[in-house]
Scaffold this active site. Structure first.
Site, PDB file in Angstrom:
ATOM      1  N   ILE A 271     -22.858  15.087   4.489  1.00 34.68           N
ATOM      2  CA  ILE A 271     -23.734  16.224   4.818  1.00 34.68           C
ATOM      3  C   ILE A 271     -25.006  15.966   4.032  1.00 34.68           C
ATOM      4  CG2 ILE A 271     -22.597  17.619   3.008  1.00 34.68           C
ATOM      5  CD1 ILE A 271     -23.292  20.136   4.494  1.00 34.68           C
ATOM      6  N   SER A 272     -26.166  16.112   4.670  1.00 32.81           N
ATOM      7  CA  SER A 272     -27.425  15.747   4.018  1.00 32.81           C
ATOM      8  C   SER A 272     -27.780  16.721   2.888  1.00 32.81           C
ATOM      9  CB  SER A 272     -28.558  15.729   5.045  1.00 32.81           C
ATOM     10  OG  SER A 272     -28.256  14.835   6.083  1.00 32.81           O
ATOM     11  N   GLN A 273     -28.623  16.232   1.992  1.00 36.97           N
ATOM     12  CA  GLN A 273     -29.186  17.042   0.896  1.00 36.97           C
ATOM     13  C   GLN A 273     -29.893  18.270   1.501  1.00 36.97           C
ATOM     14  OE1 GLN A 273     -32.353  14.775  -0.708  1.00 36.97           O
ATOM     15  NE2 GLN A 273     -32.650  16.041  -2.517  1.00 36.97           N
TER      16      GLN A 273
END
Ligand code: SAM
Length: 206
Positions: A51-53
């Site tokens: 899951i992206s930042q």
């Protein structure tokens, strides 16, 4: 998260900031990592994916310039978090994931939390989702050497496409703005994403 990671770094779109306040990010990460959900970093979600930042989610979303009436396509559903953010900012969200278990898990959590304007498809997202085209916004959340031609074709006139484009280990986040048959390209920032796999992406084993 919103004050320290997003506003301080220059995210200014109030609708994006409000969506980032409202979506419970901890419910989209694996249970044993929930205590890290609001950290300033990406997190593993299983199957070798991430899951992206939060900042990158906000930056990419802001770059789509959504007003609320759009149809948006996401490539790389992953946890479903980005799709949940988009669902609060656009009319309809179509999202494609190649890994069945991730797609099903994302679908379940999105339904449970009531994000009813999101549809998830399992398949090769580099081919887009032509049945629902054209899209006023397209967001690619996996790295690609070039924007897959089908995605350009499925972008509406005046639409925005945001994608990490470059090599396997580092990319530039770009925004394409379609004007008739032309696309105007802008460079936003340097990023690192997991690869887009399949036709128009990388081969699986790389
Ligand atoms: N947007 C996601 C989120 O909010 O959790 C994060 C996406 S993760 C950085 C990238 C995702 O792209 C992975 O789940 C990966 O399986 C998926 N992916 C890679 N190649 C793909 C392809 N050709 N079609 C669809 N999904 C793909």
């Amino acid at each position: 998260m919103v004050e320290e990671q997003l506003i301080r770094r220059g995210i200014v779109d109030e609708r994006v900031l409000e969506a980032m306040r409202r979506v419970p990010r901890h419910l989209f990460v694996p249970e044993d990592l929930r205590h890290l959900a609001y950290r300033d970093s990406p997190l593993p979600i299983g199957e070798g994916q991430t899951i992206s930042q939060p900042y990158i989610v906000a930056l990419m979303t802001q770059a789509l310039e959504l007003k609320g009436s759009e149809k948006v396509l996401e490539i790389g559903t992953g946890s479903g978090y980005q799709a949940a953010i988009l669902s609060l900012l656009a009319r309809e969200v179509y999202t494609v994931e190649r890994i069945l278990s991730l797609a099903r898990r994302a679908e379940r959590i999105l339904a449970r939390l009531g994000y009813t304007n999101v549809r998830v498809n399992v398949g090769n997202g580099s081919l887009g989702w032509p049945e629902h085209a054209p899209y006023e916004g397209i967001i690619v959340t996996a790295a690609t050497e070039q924007v897959p031609p089908p995605l350009r074709e499925q972008l509406a006139d005046g639409g925005r496409l945001v994608a990490p484009v470059g090599g396997r280990w580092s990319q530039t986040l770009i925004r394409l703005r379609r004007r008739g048959d032309q696309c105007v390209r802008e460079h936003l920032t340097a990023v690192v994403f997991v690869p887009l796999v399949g036709k128009y992406g990388w081969r699986e084993a790389q």
